[in-house]
Design an enzyme around this catalytic site. Structure first.
Site, mmCIF file in Angstrom:
data_model
loop_
_atom_site.group_PDB
_atom_site.id
_atom_site.type_symbol
_atom_site.label_atom_id
_atom_site.label_comp_id
_atom_site.label_asym_id
_atom_site.label_seq_id
_atom_site.Cartn_x
_atom_site.Cartn_y
_atom_site.Cartn_z
ATOM 1 N N TRP A 190 -17.289 -16.551 7.635
ATOM 2 C CA TRP A 190 -16.128 -15.787 7.762
ATOM 3 C C TRP A 190 -15.580 -14.686 7.143
ATOM 4 C CZ3 TRP A 190 -12.016 -16.175 11.756
ATOM 5 C CH2 TRP A 190 -10.641 -15.478 10.649
ATOM 6 N N ASP A 193 -9.096 -10.692 4.775
ATOM 7 C CA ASP A 193 -8.806 -9.432 4.018
ATOM 8 C C ASP A 193 -9.535 -8.878 2.861
ATOM 9 O OD1 ASP A 193 -6.138 -10.943 5.156
ATOM 10 O OD2 ASP A 193 -5.462 -11.734 3.756
#
Length: 664
Positions: A190, A193
């Protein structure tokens, strides 16, 4: 035998001439010939573009000296960029015959360039030399080669890149699925930001939130990537691990180079101040690195900011406030952005807040100065934050305000605007290049965003990896005679990925045109479209699989808006219950076509630059005034792209399709 003196030689010559008068005539004729040839050659040297550039740059040199005498400093200039500081501090520069003139300064020196008949010539304070060879003009010590190259790019003489290797342009031997060719992705698991990059010893250091346990486990940490050009990235590994100091995982924050060692960890230490969350409580912690950002240690005094009882208290953005010699932090606090100051990155004092309702929970703030139209006299502050535009018919994105800052509080001048109108440009960060002059750093900066959306981020059809970063774009603050707004352009180094472009024949689009796209699935489409005489109609770039359109990039001439539709792609048509926001048409300016104020800038033509990768499109329209970033997942089948028109008589003036190389 001693050599004859010049006096003896001249005396002998005079005696010989008296004895042979015909020699006088010969000498006279030779003298005339030499003088005439000198005049002719001098005249030739003083004609043409180099002579014009020499005259203009000589005027710049005189004006710079006048500025230094009158104000004690050199000044900047950019004719097309509307920077007239040199005229105001020094004197006017006669620029007749020059298409553009640009001068940058660094306190103790200056560099100037003039574009004449398509050629760019340079001169600097270090030498009177005027040359079209960038390497032939000495630079002042305070101006870097990167600053020089940026100046040349401003005048349309950007850096040339070698062609990428054929293997990087070819279709991979193994099906890559949806993994992009030229976007940064995690090798596995994953990503979300981005964290603002910094430059250290010529290398860009960038971090992104990473979860090695996804989808089974939670908690993010900072994953480190490096680059020399902001295009080719190398994943270096986890730099700040989660759950190691008893305060929770590692979330969004800021990394800065502490040049003066204000935090006490030495000059040049890399300091990261970021949010840690434990049992739902968000606190700010400090981590420090003494190995250029490859590894960090937790500060013994963490947290440096304990939660005062707020539900939302995260995402510290830290900048150095040079005017007030202090560190400045912006903190996302629900419907407001809190402002804090510090002398040492450890002790923080609350000074003000910027409140904004109707835009959801604000996240990932940013704060920076830019010069409107490149003019230092119109320097302004920009406050940005991740926000929700649902009340405007939008999804989430980066909202921003322009205004003033007095060292404690930000005062906006007008309402918010949006940097990107697509569905998938969030948590964006911006930064400048410290190798440039102050004026250049305030005229343009870089930006990158998370190419995803929380509405469906966990439903994407990728295999083993989740999330990608956008390409790096360069932003400027332009007014076009009206309200200042950020405009975007793909960062120039992306040209290093370009293969040989294929021309698209000009002509009417009534019957459509097939575009020659590469099998790799990574390419750029550039088109220049003539505005229909009646102002109506749409131009459409149709992305197709097995003969069916799954996504459309278009331009609505009546509304003056670019748009992206992806309601036929693999995610939109899958039986997975994906959020309805995914299938909505996204238009420049927000909601439905014609609903917003992002109308085109006028003129006879409209240009679109569309960057297509294996699972995304990024659209730059109308000189970067309109941008849309969207994920797009092609269904199975042979891939094709067509250019077509709808609802009007649309003509292609010119177009190209350029393959883009893989960075993996």
């Amino acid at each position: 035998m001693p050599p004859k003196s010049p006096r003896t030689t001249l005396t002998a010559l005079a005696t010989a001439l008296k004895r042979r008068p015909f020699l006088w005539a010969a000498v006279a004729v030779a003298t005339v010939v030499v003088v005439v040839l000198s005049l002719v050659l001098a005249g030739q040297a003083r004609t043409g573009p180099e002579a014009t550039a020499g005259r203009v740059l000589g005027g710049v040199a005189a004006a710079q000296e006048a500025s230094k005498d009158r104000s004690g400093r050199y000044a900047s200039l950019w004719l097309k960029g509307n920077d007239r500081t040199l005229f105001e501090r020094g004197e006017e520069v006669p620029a007749d015959g020059a298409e553009d003139v640009r001068s940058i300064e660094c306190g103790t020196g200056w560099l100037a360039a003039a574009r004449v008949e398509g050629q760019v010539y340079l001169r600097s304070s270090a030498s009177d030399t005027v040359s079209g060879d960038a390497g032939g003009v000495p630079l002042p010590d305070c101006i870097s080669t990167e600053a020089r190259d940026a100046l040349l790019a401003d005048l349309g003489n950007g850096r040339a890149f070698p062609a990428p290797a054929a293997a990087a342009l070819a279709a991979p031997a193994k099906d890559p699925g949806y993994r992009p060719a030229y976007h940064l992705t995690p090798d596995q698991r994953w990503m979300n930001d981005p964290q603002r990059p910094f430059l250290k010893d010529g290398l860009w250091h960038y971090y992104y939130l990473y979860n090695a346990d996804y989808p089974e486990g939670n908690g993010t940490e900072w994953f480190h990537a490096t680059s020399t050009d902001l295009v080719h990235w190398k994943n270096e590994g986890v730099a700040i691990g989660k759950f190691r100091n008893g305060l929770g995982d590692i979330e969004t924050g800021s990394a800065v180079v502490d040049a003066e060692g204000t935090a006490g960890f030495g000059r040049g230490a890399v300091i990261a101040v970021l949010t840690q969350q434990d049992a739902g409580v968000q606190r700010q912690s400090l981590f420090y690195s003494t190995d250029n950002g490859y590894s960090f240690k937790s500060y013994d005094g963490n947290p440096v900011m304990d939660n005062p009882g707020a539900e939302h208290w995260r995402d510290p953005r830290i900048v150095w406030d040079d005017a007030n010699s202090q560190w400045l932090m912006l903190l996302a606090e629900g419907h407001k952005i809190g402002f804090y100051t510090s002398p040492d990155l450890k002790k923080w004092t609350y000074v003000s807040a910027f409140e904004q309702d109707g835009m959801g929970i604000l996240e990932c703030p940013d704060f920076f100065q830019m010069d409107v139209d490149g003019d230092p006299a119109k320097r302004t502050w920009v406050l940005a934050a991740g926000a929700n535009g649902a009340e405007e018919g939008r999804t989430t994105g980066l909202a921003y305000w322009t205004g003033s800052f007095d060292g404690e509080a930000f005062t906006p001048e007008g309402g918010h605007q949006w940097l990107d109108d697509g569905a998938d440009f969030y948590a964006a960060v911006t930064w400048d290049d410290p190798r440039l002059t102050d004026g250049q750093r305030k005229a343009s900066r870089h930006a990158i965003g998370w190419m995803n959306n929380w509405a469906y981020a966990r439903n994407l059809p990728t295999d083993g990896w989740f999330g990608a970063a956008s390409v790096v774009r360069d932003i400027r603050l332009n007014s076009d005679g009206g309200r200042p707004a950020l405009v975007s352009a793909p960062t120039p180094a992306l040209r290093s990925l370009e293969g040989e472009a294929s021309e698209v024949p000009a002509g009417n689009l009534a019957r459509g045109k097939a575009l020659p796209v590469p099998e790799s699935g990574a390419f750029k489409v550039d088109v220049e479209l003539e505005r229909p005489a009646n102002g109506a109609g749409e131009a459409r770039i149709l992305l197709q699989s097995a003969g069916k359109t799954y996504a459309t990039v278009g331009y609505d001439f009546r509304a003056g808006q670019a748009f992206v539709a992806r309601d036929g792609d693999a995610l939109a048509t899958a039986d997975t219950g994906v959020d309805g926001a995914y299938s909505q048409v996204r238009t420049a300016g927000g909601g439905s076509p014609g609903a917003a104020s992002a109308a085109g800038s006028g003129g006879d033509t409209v240009r679109l630059a569309v960057y297509v990768d294996r699972s995304s499109v990024e659209v730059f329209a109308d000189g970067g005034r309109q941008t849309l970033t969207s994920l797009v997942f092609p269904p199975a089948g042979a891939k094709e792209v067509r250019l077509a028109a709808d609802g009007g008589d649309v003509t292609l003036r010119k177009g190209t399709v350029t393959p883009l190389a893989s960075i993996r």
